[in-house]
Design a protein around this motif. Structure first.
Motif, short mmCIF file in Angstrom:
data_model
loop_
_atom_site.label_atom_id
_atom_site.label_comp_id
_atom_site.label_asym_id
_atom_site.label_seq_id
_atom_site.Cartn_x
_atom_site.Cartn_y
_atom_site.Cartn_z
N TYR A 136 0.85 -1.20 0.00
CA TYR A 136 0.00 0.00 0.00
C TYR A 136 0.88 1.25 0.00
N PHE A 137 1.72 1.38 1.02
CA PHE A 137 2.69 2.46 1.07
C PHE A 137 3.97 1.92 1.67
N TRP A 138 5.08 2.64 1.49
CA TRP A 138 6.30 2.29 2.19
C TRP A 138 6.96 3.58 2.62
N GLY A 139 7.96 3.44 3.47
CA GLY A 139 8.64 4.65 3.93
C GLY A 139 9.79 4.31 4.84
N THR A 140 10.33 5.33 5.46
CA THR A 140 11.49 5.15 6.33
C THR A 140 11.20 5.83 7.67
N VAL A 141 12.14 5.67 8.59
CA VAL A 141 12.12 6.46 9.82
C VAL A 141 13.32 7.40 9.73
N GLY A 142 13.12 8.65 10.04
CA GLY A 142 14.23 9.58 9.91
C GLY A 142 14.06 10.80 10.80
N ILE A 143 14.86 11.82 10.50
CA ILE A 143 14.87 13.01 11.35
C ILE A 143 14.33 14.18 10.55
N VAL A 144 13.30 14.83 11.07
CA VAL A 144 12.83 16.07 10.45
C VAL A 144 13.34 17.19 11.34
N TYR A 145 13.91 18.24 10.72
CA TYR A 145 14.49 19.29 11.55
C TYR A 145 14.37 20.66 10.90
N ASN A 146 14.56 21.66 11.73
CA ASN A 146 14.36 23.03 11.32
C ASN A 146 15.73 23.73 11.29
N PRO A 147 16.38 23.82 10.12
CA PRO A 147 17.74 24.37 10.06
C PRO A 147 17.80 25.78 10.63
N GLU A 148 16.72 26.54 10.45
CA GLU A 148 16.71 27.92 10.93
C GLU A 148 16.86 27.99 12.45
N MET A 149 16.12 27.09 13.14
CA MET A 149 16.19 27.09 14.60
C MET A 149 17.53 26.56 15.11
N LEU A 150 18.26 25.86 14.24
CA LEU A 150 19.55 25.31 14.66
C LEU A 150 20.71 26.18 14.15
N GLY A 151 20.38 27.37 13.69
CA GLY A 151 21.42 28.27 13.20
C GLY A 151 22.12 27.73 11.97
N GLY A 152 21.35 27.09 11.08
CA GLY A 152 21.91 26.64 9.82
C GLY A 152 22.63 25.31 9.90
N LYS A 153 22.66 24.72 11.07
CA LYS A 153 23.33 23.43 11.23
C LYS A 153 22.62 22.34 10.44
N LYS A 154 23.40 21.43 9.88
CA LYS A 154 22.80 20.32 9.13
C LYS A 154 22.88 19.04 9.95
N ILE A 155 21.83 18.25 9.89
CA ILE A 155 21.86 16.96 10.57
C ILE A 155 21.93 15.87 9.51
N THR A 156 22.87 14.94 9.67
CA THR A 156 22.98 13.88 8.67
C THR A 156 22.97 12.49 9.31
N SER A 157 23.19 12.42 10.61
CA SER A 157 23.30 11.09 11.21
C SER A 157 22.57 11.05 12.55
N TRP A 158 22.34 9.85 13.02
CA TRP A 158 21.73 9.70 14.35
C TRP A 158 22.63 10.33 15.40
N ASN A 159 23.95 10.10 15.24
CA ASN A 159 24.86 10.59 16.27
C ASN A 159 24.86 12.12 16.40
N ASP A 160 24.43 12.80 15.34
CA ASP A 160 24.30 14.27 15.43
C ASP A 160 23.32 14.68 16.53
N LEU A 161 22.40 13.80 16.87
CA LEU A 161 21.38 14.15 17.86
C LEU A 161 21.98 14.31 19.26
N TRP A 162 23.15 13.69 19.47
CA TRP A 162 23.77 13.76 20.80
C TRP A 162 24.52 15.08 21.02
#
Lengths: 357, 263
Positions: A136-162
């Motif tokens: 029917y549908f498929w998808g992934t689990v991932g990270i949605v984020y707001n670059p503006e609130m993070l001062g332009g920081k990019k998130i690319t990995s789980w470890n970035d969350l720490w």
């Protein structure tokens, strides 16, 4: 005493009148007899226009009911007393339902539109030869984020969350396998790991994430992130698509350590009364035009290859939601780990939730 | 003949108690002796005495205590004031009115009010305190719970105050008791029953709160109620869920006995 009897009589009369009215309304709307089809699906997971169109084309009246977890859905079907004709469980739940003999085998001759499905999504380990289920549908689990609130920081990995800068900025979905899986993934373990030492290690690592976590929530996560209540959320891809359509600043990433790849499939449960109609409905949803319309509405990724032609280019070519599955970045499908292991995952999740800041 | 009809009247009551009180409790007790694979075990009880569940029990009691205490502090003066107002029924109605609205809707409303850009934060900014994180804190959890439970505390206290014979207060004042002494020695002891039943009506449900723990406290507060919900719906470990429920029932029984009226 007389008053009491009168009161009883009045309540009884009103109850009867309401009962009659309800059944009258049901019959005038065609809710009885065998010309109905009961669909049991996740909330907000179909374009209502398609149900109307299906009703018009086939003359079958659709009753649409929703659930919010695979477990709740399975419990309801297993306990009987329901007449669901079509349900949409996720892959590990399908596996479990086959084991528990809750599904009716499909008649592929009644589903000619199956040919449009990308073979990549057929004949998967949870249901070989698609005897019981249709994607029917498929998808992934991932990270949605707001670059503006993070001062332009990019998130690319789980470890970035720490990262210490994310203090009190992360919202998580309230799911044991998703959250423990995130811990496992960040340590480069499998999402289906059953080694208790690895799981304990993942839990300890998650414990260190506690200061960054603002809350662990359910469906509200969509509203909270869209309203910029928090900068980062761990969500399913389709939820991310929905949030991003509401707030354009947001971005979605499938972390590079790997993540979960999931499938929601249509099945016909043992409780079905209208098996003919259920096949008609599944075939209707497999029609590329319908699948495209549905995918555009819901936001998740369609397994229907032909449907991609009908989708706007910017959706069909969006690598965030239609990642290249063969070069796939360690995407893993959840396996049915058995009750005991699932209980262990949940126990760890509970302990994780109880971590105080 | 007479005793026969009386027995007849007893039937609905006895049936009700058997079917909806005794049977479920026995079922819960029965389930609590089985593990996740349906084998007989005492393991669930052993598991309850591990640090995870003991801490959960403790925090449940702590939050339930906070909620009850704040409810009482707010409800008693409110109930007192209500008995002195002119349109008692109207004011009482206004206090009961929020209970007509679905709990989930009220919880969602607070998500908006306490949000970063919500009404409460705009107000804090206006008076110069600045934005604070309100949502997903202990404060918001206790606040919303108190808001939800307060009518159940006000009503019994109000009833007790209404029943209080005003001549007793007059007599105390005539005999020279100060306002505080009158309250302490006459009014409060005579309304103690109302306070007790109010506390029971708040403390016991507060002990097993769930949903608000997720919506308002963002799962930062884990109560026994949350754990039961998890075990029944997600893990499907009905045994462990039932075991927690058994302990909740025991705790509630103890509270009922401790605050009960000994006559």
């Amino acid at each position: 005493m007389k008053k009491l009897v009168q009161m009883f009589a009045a309540v009884f009369a009103v109850a009867m009148a309401l009962l009659y009215l309800a059944s009258h309304l049901n019959t005038t709307q065609g809710y009885s007899g065998d010309n109905t089809l009961t669909i049991y699906n996740w909330g907000d997971y179909i374009d209502p226009e398609l149900i109307k169109k299906f009703e018009k084309e086939t003359g079958i009246k659709v009753i649409y009911q929703t659930f919010d977890s695979n477990e709740a859905m399975m419990t309801k079907i297993a306990q009987g007393g329901t007449t669901f004709d079509v349900a949409v469980p996720s892959e590990y739940a399908i596996n479990k339902m086959i084991e528990e003999d809750l599904l009716i085998p499909l008649d592929h001759s009644k589903l000619p539109n199956l040919k449009y499905i990308n073979p990549r999504f057929l004949d998967l380990s949870f249901d070989p030869k698609n005897k019981y289920s249709i994607p029917y549908f498929w998808g992934t689990v991932g990270i949605v984020y707001n670059p503006e609130m993070l001062g332009g920081k990019k998130i690319t990995s789980w470890n970035d969350l720490w990262d210490k800068d994310l203090r009190n900025q992360i919202l998580l979905v309230d799911g044991a396998r998703e959250v423990i899986g995130m811990g496992l993934n960040s340590l480069h373990y499998s999402l289906n790991d059953t080694n208790k030492a690895h799981l304990q290690e993942a839990k300890r690592k998650l414990g260190a994430l506690t200061p960054n976590i603002k809350a662990i929530v359910g469906d509200e996560i969509k509203m909270l992130i869209a309203n910029e209540e928090a900068a980062v959320g761990v969500v399913w891809s389709g939820d991310a698509a929905e949030i991003m359509s509401e707030n354009e600043k947001l971005d979605y990433v499938v972390p590079k350590e790997g993540s979960n790849l999931w499938f929601d499939n249509m099945v016909i449960p043992k409780t079905a009364k209208n098996i003919e109609g259920a096949h008609k409905f599944i075939n209707f949803m497999l029609d590329p035009k319908h699948a495209a319309q549905n995918a555009e509405y819901v936001g998740y990724s369609t397994p229907n290859q032909k449907a991609l032609d009908y989708l706007p280019k910017e959706i069909a070519n969006d690598k965030r939601f239609y990642p290249d599955l063969d070069s796939a970045q360690n995407l893993e499908v959840y396996e049915n780990l058995g009750k005991r292991m699932l209980a262990y995952y949940n126990e760890l999740f509970l302990e994780f939730k109880m971590h105080k800041k | 003949m007479k005793s026969n009809t009386r027995n007849l009247y007893l039937i609905p009551y006895v049936l009700w108690i058997l079917l909806f009180v005794v049977a479920p409790i026995l079922l819960i007790l029965y389930y609590s002796f089985f593990d996740i694979e349906g084998q007989f075990t005492l393991g669930n009880y052993k598991k309850f005495f591990t640090p995870v569940y003991l801490r959960m029990t403790l925090s449940s009691f702590w939050y339930a205590f906070l909620i009850t205490a704040f409810s009482l502090i707010i409800a008693y003066p409110t109930a007192y004031l209500l008995t002195k107002t002119k349109h008692k029924q109207l004011w009482l109605l206004l206090i009961i009115l929020p209970t007509w609205i679905n709990l989930l809707l009220k919880a969602y409303a607070f998500l908006g009010i306490f949000g970063t850009f919500g009404f409460a934060n705009s107000f804090l900014e206006l008076i110069g305190i600045g934005r604070k994180q309100l949502l997903f804190t202990d404060f918001s959890f206790v606040f919303v719970s108190v808001y939800i439970f307060i009518p159940f505390m006000v009503l019994p206290i109000y009833n007790a105050l209404e029943k209080l014979n005003p001549s007793l207060v007059d007599a105390a004042r005539d005999l020279g008791a100060s306002w505080w002494t009158t309250f302490r020695r006459v009014v409060f002891p005579l309304t103690l029953d109302g306070v007790k039943s109010g506390c029971q009506a708040v403390f016991i449900p507060a002990l097993s709160l769930f949903m608000i723990t997720r919506l308002i406290a963002g799962n930062r507060v884990i109560t026994l109620g949350t754990a039961i919900e998890q075990h029944f719906l997600v893990t499907q470990d009905w045994g462990m869920g039932s075991t927690i429920a058994v302990f909740l029932i025991i705790a509630m029984a103890i509270i009922m006995v401790a605050t009960g009226n000994r006559k």
